[in-house]
Design an enzyme around this catalytic site. Structure first.
Site, mmCIF file in Angstrom:
data_model
loop_
_atom_site.group_PDB
_atom_site.id
_atom_site.type_symbol
_atom_site.label_atom_id
_atom_site.label_comp_id
_atom_site.label_asym_id
_atom_site.label_seq_id
_atom_site.Cartn_x
_atom_site.Cartn_y
_atom_site.Cartn_z
ATOM 1 N N HIS A 226 0.838 -1.114 -0.323
ATOM 2 C CA HIS A 226 -0.190 -0.096 -0.380
ATOM 3 C C HIS A 226 0.380 1.457 -0.129
ATOM 4 O O HIS A 226 2.297 0.868 0.520
ATOM 5 C CB HIS A 226 -0.774 0.219 1.379
ATOM 6 C CG HIS A 226 -1.197 -0.912 1.799
ATOM 7 N ND1 HIS A 226 -1.945 -2.004 2.745
ATOM 8 C CD2 HIS A 226 -2.632 -1.742 0.205
ATOM 9 C CE1 HIS A 226 -2.735 -2.728 2.323
ATOM 10 N NE2 HIS A 226 -3.279 -2.946 1.551
ATOM 11 N N LYS B 284 4.338 6.576 7.445
ATOM 12 C CA LYS B 284 4.666 5.671 8.419
ATOM 13 C C LYS B 284 5.685 5.203 9.265
ATOM 14 O O LYS B 284 7.279 4.855 8.584
ATOM 15 C CB LYS B 284 4.226 4.727 6.980
ATOM 16 C CG LYS B 284 2.975 4.565 6.475
ATOM 17 C CD LYS B 284 2.752 2.968 5.478
ATOM 18 C CE LYS B 284 1.302 3.254 4.867
ATOM 19 N NZ LYS B 284 0.815 1.844 4.720
ATOM 20 N N TYR C 226 1.053 2.190 13.384
ATOM 21 C CA TYR C 226 1.853 2.402 12.861
ATOM 22 C C TYR C 226 1.509 3.860 13.274
ATOM 23 O O TYR C 226 0.190 4.156 13.873
ATOM 24 C CB TYR C 226 0.807 2.586 11.661
ATOM 25 C CG TYR C 226 0.831 1.343 10.638
ATOM 26 C CD1 TYR C 226 1.151 0.679 9.202
ATOM 27 C CD2 TYR C 226 -0.410 -0.263 10.740
ATOM 28 C CE1 TYR C 226 0.798 -0.371 8.500
ATOM 29 C CE2 TYR C 226 0.001 -0.672 10.142
ATOM 30 C CZ TYR C 226 0.073 -1.138 9.275
ATOM 31 O OH TYR C 226 -0.115 -2.144 8.355
ATOM 32 N N ASP D 195 -6.310 -6.687 -2.110
ATOM 33 C CA ASP D 195 -5.277 -6.696 -1.857
ATOM 34 C C ASP D 195 -4.721 -8.184 -2.865
ATOM 35 O O ASP D 195 -3.242 -7.630 -3.118
ATOM 36 C CB ASP D 195 -4.019 -7.794 -1.287
ATOM 37 C CG ASP D 195 -4.217 -5.810 0.251
ATOM 38 O OD1 ASP D 195 -4.332 -5.021 0.286
ATOM 39 O OD2 ASP D 195 -3.731 -6.134 1.414
#
Length: 186
Positions: free
Chosen positions: A62, A72, A132, A168
């Site tokens: 992603h 991130k 995250y 995904d």
């Protein structure tokens, strides 16, 4: 914190610098000043938690595109994961290269993922939990991704895939994304 540049330009591994005594230890996991001193984006606007039931679960690859590109900071707080990032910045000397690192509750290591890097991971244990910290708010209209098994990158996942979302499995291959007129890595 101990920040170590990876082989991908701008991506860092972050290890704890533990201060120990008879009670245990104390360590800083984030410091705006230290991040800025290393030229890293140090704004955090959102924190997310992902919990995965089964070993072999795969999430990724992603990323978000402009104007919502994001940094991130990823840490595994329970269990273990194999974390993979791909540099999608055409101007970068590490463009289209990837690395994979183990993040575990035991090693307490974090991975700093720069803007325009695709990110994904596979769980190495049951009950893996990942935290995250994000530099931008989630913006679904700017979300994109690449196939986890894209031959352009040749990522070798350590385990057979036990779980993966339909989304995904349907991301485009890199060549298709490069040649499309919609969301592209820039």
């Amino acid at each position: 914190m101990l920040l170590t540049q990876t082989s991908l330009q701008g991506a860092f591994l972050i290890d704890l610098e533990q201060r120990q005594d008879t009670r245990g230890f104390f360590a800083r996991t984030f410091c705006q000043e230290e991040f800025s001193a290393h030229g890293l984006k140090s704004t955090i606007v959102q924190c997310n938690l992902a919990f995965n039931y089964k070993k072999g679960t795969l999430r990724g690859m992603h990323y978000q595109v402009a104007p919502a590109t994001e940094v991130k900071l990823v840490r595994c707080t329970h269990g273990a994961i194999y974390d993979v990032i791909i540099d999608l910045r055409p101007e970068s000397p590490t463009y289209k290269l990837h690395i994979g690192v183990e993040l575990t509750a035991q090693n307490r290591r974090a991975l700093y993922v720069p803007e325009m890097f695709a990110h994904g991971y596979q769980t190495l244990t049951d009950a893996a939990e990942i935290v995250y910290q994000m530099s931008e708010f989630y913006a679904p209209e700017y979300q994109s991704g690449l196939r986890y098994d894209d031959p352009a990158f040749g990522i070798e996942w350590p385990l057979p895939i036990s779980e993966i979302s339909q989304k995904d499995t349907c991301w485009s291959l890199f060549e298709t994304v490069l040649n499309s007129t919609h969301v592209q890595p820039v």
